[in-house]
Design an enzyme around this catalytic site. Sequence first.
Site, PDB file in Angstrom:
ATOM      1  N   ASP C  37       0.731  -1.103  -0.124  1.00  0.00           N
ATOM      2  CA  ASP C  37      -0.003  -0.107   0.148  1.00  0.00           C
ATOM      3  C   ASP C  37       0.800   1.172   0.105  1.00  0.00           C
ATOM      4  O   ASP C  37       2.162   1.022   0.250  1.00  0.00           O
ATOM      5  CB  ASP C  37      -1.002   0.004   1.367  1.00  0.00           C
ATOM      6  CG  ASP C  37      -1.783   1.022   1.337  1.00  0.00           C
ATOM      7  OD1 ASP C  37      -2.131   1.756   0.325  1.00  0.00           O
ATOM      8  OD2 ASP C  37      -2.172   1.399   2.329  1.00  0.00           O
ATOM      9  N   ASP C  39       0.047   4.962   1.294  1.00  0.00           N
ATOM     10  CA  ASP C  39      -0.288   5.821   2.289  1.00  0.00           C
ATOM     11  C   ASP C  39      -0.039   5.198   3.572  1.00  0.00           C
ATOM     12  O   ASP C  39      -0.775   4.231   3.811  1.00  0.00           O
ATOM     13  CB  ASP C  39      -1.575   6.507   2.298  1.00  0.00           C
ATOM     14  CG  ASP C  39      -1.786   7.284   0.848  1.00  0.00           C
ATOM     15  OD1 ASP C  39      -1.068   8.385   0.982  1.00  0.00           O
ATOM     16  OD2 ASP C  39      -2.490   6.864   0.116  1.00  0.00           O
TER      17      ASP C  39
END
Lengths: 489, 489, 489, 489
Positions: C37, C39
């Site tokens: 991922d 963020d």
Amino acid sequence: MAMTPLVCGLQLYVGFTLRVFVNRSVTMEDIQCYGFDMDYTMAVYKSPDYESLGFEMIRDRMVSVGYPHELLRYTYDPSFPTRGLVIDTAFGNLLKVDSNGNILVCSHGFRFLKGVDVHLYYPNKFIQRDNTDRFHTLNTLFNLSETYFYSCLVDFFTRCNRYTNLLKGFQHGDLFMSYRSMFQDVRDTVDFIHDTGILKERTIKNMEKYVIRDPNLPVFLSRIKAVAKVFLATNSDYSYTEAIMNYLLENNPNAGREKRSWRSFFDLIVVDTKKPLFFAEGTVLRQVDTDTGKLRIGTYTGDLHAGTVYSGGSSDLICDLLDVKGKDILYVGDHIFGDILKSKKRQGWRTFLVVPELTKELQVWDEKKGLFEELKRLDVFLAELYKKLRPPSACCVCLQVLTYRMDMSYGQMGSLLRSGARQTLFGSQLMRYADLYSSNCINLLHYPFNYLFMINQTCMPHEAAAQHAADVASAELARTNNTAMMGRN
Amino acid sequence: MAMTPLVCGLQLYVGFTLRVFVNRSVTMEDIQCYGFDMDYTMAVYKSPDYESLGFEMIRDRMVSVGYPHELLRYTYDPSFPTRGLVIDTAFGNLLKVDSNGNILVCSHGFRFLKGVDVHLYYPNKFIQRDNTDRFHTLNTLFNLSETYFYSCLVDFFTRCNRYTNLLKGFQHGDLFMSYRSMFQDVRDTVDFIHDTGILKERTIKNMEKYVIRDPNLPVFLSRIKAVAKVFLATNSDYSYTEAIMNYLLENNPNAGREKRSWRSFFDLIVVDTKKPLFFAEGTVLRQVDTDTGKLRIGTYTGDLHAGTVYSGGSSDLICDLLDVKGKDILYVGDHIFGDILKSKKRQGWRTFLVVPELTKELQVWDEKKGLFEELKRLDVFLAELYKKLRPPSACCVCLQVLTYRMDMSYGQMGSLLRSGARQTLFGSQLMRYADLYSSNCINLLHYPFNYLFMINQTCMPHEAAAQHAADVASAELARTNNTAMMGRN
Amino acid sequence: MAMTPLVCGLQLYVGFTLRVFVNRSVTMEDIQCYGFDMDYTMAVYKSPDYESLGFEMIRDRMVSVGYPHELLRYTYDPSFPTRGLVIDTAFGNLLKVDSNGNILVCSHGFRFLKGVDVHLYYPNKFIQRDNTDRFHTLNTLFNLSETYFYSCLVDFFTRCNRYTNLLKGFQHGDLFMSYRSMFQDVRDTVDFIHDTGILKERTIKNMEKYVIRDPNLPVFLSRIKAVAKVFLATNSDYSYTEAIMNYLLENNPNAGREKRSWRSFFDLIVVDTKKPLFFAEGTVLRQVDTDTGKLRIGTYTGDLHAGTVYSGGSSDLICDLLDVKGKDILYVGDHIFGDILKSKKRQGWRTFLVVPELTKELQVWDEKKGLFEELKRLDVFLAELYKKLRPPSACCVCLQVLTYRMDMSYGQMGSLLRSGARQTLFGSQLMRYADLYSSNCINLLHYPFNYLFMINQTCMPHEAAAQHAADVASAELARTNNTAMMGRN
Amino acid sequence: MAMTPLVCGLQLYVGFTLRVFVNRSVTMEDIQCYGFDMDYTMAVYKSPDYESLGFEMIRDRMVSVGYPHELLRYTYDPSFPTRGLVIDTAFGNLLKVDSNGNILVCSHGFRFLKGVDVHLYYPNKFIQRDNTDRFHTLNTLFNLSETYFYSCLVDFFTRCNRYTNLLKGFQHGDLFMSYRSMFQDVRDTVDFIHDTGILKERTIKNMEKYVIRDPNLPVFLSRIKAVAKVFLATNSDYSYTEAIMNYLLENNPNAGREKRSWRSFFDLIVVDTKKPLFFAEGTVLRQVDTDTGKLRIGTYTGDLHAGTVYSGGSSDLICDLLDVKGKDILYVGDHIFGDILKSKKRQGWRTFLVVPELTKELQVWDEKKGLFEELKRLDVFLAELYKKLRPPSACCVCLQVLTYRMDMSYGQMGSLLRSGARQTLFGSQLMRYADLYSSNCINLLHYPFNYLFMINQTCMPHEAAAQHAADVASAELARTNNTAMMGRN
């Protein structure tokens, strides 16, 4: 207070394009509250200018996000789309269906498919409309431009020889464009145009061009307000509502000498209604600060002040605020699902559907009703042929030709309400859920406020048959008696 | 092969109680497959004997599980219940509603509520039918006995002074009996009677008393099988199906000299169909061993042999086995929801609804249609009064009286299909989902197999208005011309 | 190729704040594909600067839409909120709960409620977490600012004497502000900030202030890519992803001499993933034109080219494109629900949860673990008291004080993972769904790529008891033997 | 009143097979109400006699409905099935899975599949347990016989050369028998056996053979009733409950001199509870007439009388009747889903899971815990090998062999709770939802009623690591100091 209608009450004298039509009797005297939608109800957009504007915005945006520049050559053609069509996102077809999902007309891009070709896609000539993941019904006049643009897309890629036609889309080198993803792109674009407010902005900048201002609207609303409660319930936001209603009512040449706020025409104004959710659980009701256009924080709990503007809420809350019950309300809107079906089925309101297309539909009907008569005669003839066991094939072709001719009188997709002798999904929903319907809400002005809109009582097929048998028998009796009498003479 | 109908094809000569009525045109020549439900379709139960039997079983069982012995005094009264009524389990009322949920008739026990009393329960005279947890629609003829028994229960406890009447039920000392729990008890009892098979057992033991055997059935099925595929699809189990069909076909006096198995009349027999599930995902298809009546383990995957019996399956599987498409099938059943609505909406089949009540409905209509005519005249008169702004109150009372008189001609709950000028939920579903309907499936015998069932094309209200305007105009023109001509003379 | 870890492999020598912790053994040698991922995983935002920025944007926007100006006085306090808290929108409380919904901590605004007060709201000290309409779990670090702002709102209105405190909100003259509508306003504001991109804009303008750039990131990714496939799957859009990843990798001081595109570190980059939908049916997969940042129309169907950017899609599509199976993938993310629970439960992926808070949690634990030891000793003492039937009340108070002291060491809401001896919902989800977890994904760099992350096998309570009994017995035996032996001496 | 436990309170002296194990601390002093399930909780069925009885009934019925007579040769083998297994109805496999759906053991009939074969069916060695249409979890001890019979079926058809093995079932001439339909047949048969009550009838006829009567039960219940409220909540019907409880309590040799009704041991008895529905919306609460065994009509609304028997209802109603809150109740049951998970998640009750298998599990563990120790040592050794970058293949084989040996000590399917070092779905649910667990509910008797069941506080992996690092550091320090001191000497 007795009302004088603008036009005298005898229905015969109301020109039929100005009339209100009746599916279920409504005693206007019992109506204690009138509710109005705004878009395409109070504010009718000028066709085809407004649809063209929408079409161009969709088209230009789609090109700007990467669709081929050749699409810019397409312009909006009002003769093609009608409301109530269904897009099959699997195969890219545009379908006109009846209330049970039987296919009446099917086009792929601008090519209309013949029976055999329709069977290739739909072996039973039937779709399961419940499958809303696949089939999208285009219920509103706002949908006309996207309906048309989607057909342009399918048309373009089908013809363009850079792309290979496959069952579920087009291939171009390593790239596959499914009908489904193209539909999604169109939907996203339409959402973009609405969410960013650019369509509204353009509309407001050029009101004269895009919005019909009926000079009688102030009189109409004043008269209603004198006898009943009146509310406005729109999915639009406050600033757009303010701009539109101001144009329609305050800047109206017939607005009268004394300057009067548009809000004073209503007991209650509700924006951001989120219909159809509004007719179910609804959302939080907020008051709008009409000076700033912003929502007041919190919920107003005091008495109702005329002209107060709210945001959100639900139909139940509105009934409480206005102290009326569902049956007391006549709700006037243009959205067969969001306005009419939901208010009728969930709340038992009286309903009035605005069908702007009706003006043209009536016109064509008036001119071409000979075709319908012919269709009926042919039906009877065909039935006779069957009874006499003769091959009816030539006759069937005749029927198809007649249906086609009749359809073409309305436009390429035919009438909004029927295909030959068969009723469309839209037509049947109109008959089921709208108590009254008319081309324009202002047509109510031609009737006194204590009018009784009365249906012509119709018989069910078996009752009609019994009736008919009785008529024949009594005619027979009469004939016999006559003969007898004549004999006597 | 040309078919000779028992009665010659000109529709006029088929007595109207024997007729097939048409909601949507059906070209019988296109039908390649006929499907039949069994109960109340092939096998019509004798009314009111069969309903009385059901009623007594429910009543006796309820008393045996603890309900008061006084209930044994009640006997079945066929003049009270009709199909399609709705039980409000919250308040114990029996409702007759229209397709939008507006209340037409409301009874509490055997007491019919007046308008003001209805308003106390339902302020908007409207129910949200979607709330199936609260409202139960009694769609089948099997439901008549429980409908009546539930009314008996409410009647008894309301009158019995040992019990205190509360809004949602009755109090007796420490005991509270809610309308809801009473309804649940009735449902459980009905399930008990069906699951244990005691009703079926009694029926089979006394076939003559409970089941109508139409002597024409063997001929009817033979004729159909000569021109099309035929299947039976019933929710009943095999042993009951075997008993009933054997009685109807093999023991039929008209069965012909040569002994012929009832199964030979069908290309396919499916029991335990679990309709309406059958028209959706269905269940596992199993073959039935007709010698033992037991299911074969596993699923048959070979070719179709005529007269094979299956259990379970789905409409899709049946289409595959018979190699037909939905539109090729005419499905004949008595259950408006499980047979007709579902096969139409989910599968696009042609549908034929058997409405045994139609014989009486037609009879009453024939006798009392004068009342309907009067109702129509009164409507027109009322509309005129409104136009002339006169108080119409007396006239409204007249309307109510007329509606009541008309309703009472059918029975206490009125007609299955209408209440005065308004159509019931059942009536509107019949018109929407049944292409054809008749009092008995065998009435198809009165039509040749290549018959065209043709609807009388009807106009929508706005079309009728345009028509009318044109007629008036041309009449006016004719009058003028006549006058002119007369003047000339 | 054998990898040399930056830090030598013996786990003992990895400082425990840099370690990777293990809930389920993972053999890194078997991992063929790493997914990340973006963020809070690759791009960790600087706390509390970033949360302050978010808080101020929410606060200012709320005031600008009409909330009182006094709110501007509040500033973000990082010591108050933790992740995983639950907002009760009915009563405006902030709750810390365990995995079964038992309430551990409850605050109203900034006031922490005592046991008796908690009972007034929740008689069973328990919530039905399934009721997601009422209870909102704040699962991500992005939620911290809104969690805090909502508490500010409740705090303000509770203290402000212009408003009357009611159970479900505040009254001010005619205005009622429910906790529910206030929560809705905060949610709408947060959506506004994300949808308009103003938070992203501010972040990009001041990268140094808001985003941590780990100098080892290029090395880390290069090493992984040498042994396995690597992909990025983020819910962010392309332009933001481009800006962030460019900052992290291309502008990284350790990026190396030769200029290298950030995209070249990945085999596949997917933006707009719409997790958790991505792990279920997903959305249409589109290619992104990295020159314009716009979506290509259509779907790419050719071979995979390294560094290609896609939008949408689903985890199944990603597996197909990379030719890997779920068990081959180690997915690294920060969102316990959207990243970890869903990829584990729906797809069977290996999971690695990034928990930035862990650095502080470990620090506090290290300093205060004496409290935990004390807690354990007190437990034992308490159990002894119960066995001896003595009143343990004083002891209970001690326990509460200890728990409170331990909680306060972490912050006002206590630890992310526990409250005294009890585990939070977040803690239990971390243990159930994350195979591995660490404060930073880059901590993987401290382990060789063929490392075996091994759990310390634990016994279930009954196994431990059996173990213990055996140990005691053998100790006893040993003691006896010893004594015997001693006796011998 | 101070209670004297039968066995003195020091936990060490309770033999570990008689102990109650703790997942979450429970202060018994706070428990104001004890609830008990009946089947396999109060009434433990004798294994394997009772399972054999069930097995034979299923087998004989299946043969009688058409399955091959060869099946009669199979007899119940208690060493094969365990609770908590999952049937994959698509492929006919029996699966043992962990809480995330990873496959631990897979058998087809009685053949246990190796890793490569498992991959053919499940490429990711993983199932989506949410797909309850395909995967059926066998949660109760009642399911053991059907689990075993289904394996017999698969075994028989796989071996029988009359049938061809296909992926989804077996072909025999024109007949296809899918694994799915075979599973359906077994389920239907089990329902038949329960619905007709033939299993219950046989059980009641031979109580001594099938039901364990614990002589301490009357004492146990009397003691509880002296300090708290007690209720029984069973899905069984009244007549079976009456027979069983009468046998357990009234005919109990320890019942005492004075004849005392079994109902007098309870404050409230609820039959037909329809758990898990009971813990949600529930059903109508009815009183049972204990003379006739029939339901009273209506709902009792008066005060609670001890020993009253109700049917239906819900956990909320029970709390109202007994005037207790969820946290005050300790609910004792054997059904991990229907009794324990639901009462915990929906109602926040304290839970006690009865796990009759625990006696054997503990026995095996005690004998074979050396294998587990070896497993742990091997793990450490393996981790070391990885650190030293040596090929660990031989070691992996060792692990598999050890795991297999450990599993086989429990039975063919291994332990109910683990497979080697990994926990089963059942094991993880036991730890999540059961606060306490034991092999028998009566084991509570060995503890005083004000006992504190205390968990051994455990650390999360990162906490343990920090702890460990600290321990090492302080040991190091100690060593240094020692050395220093020694130097000094």
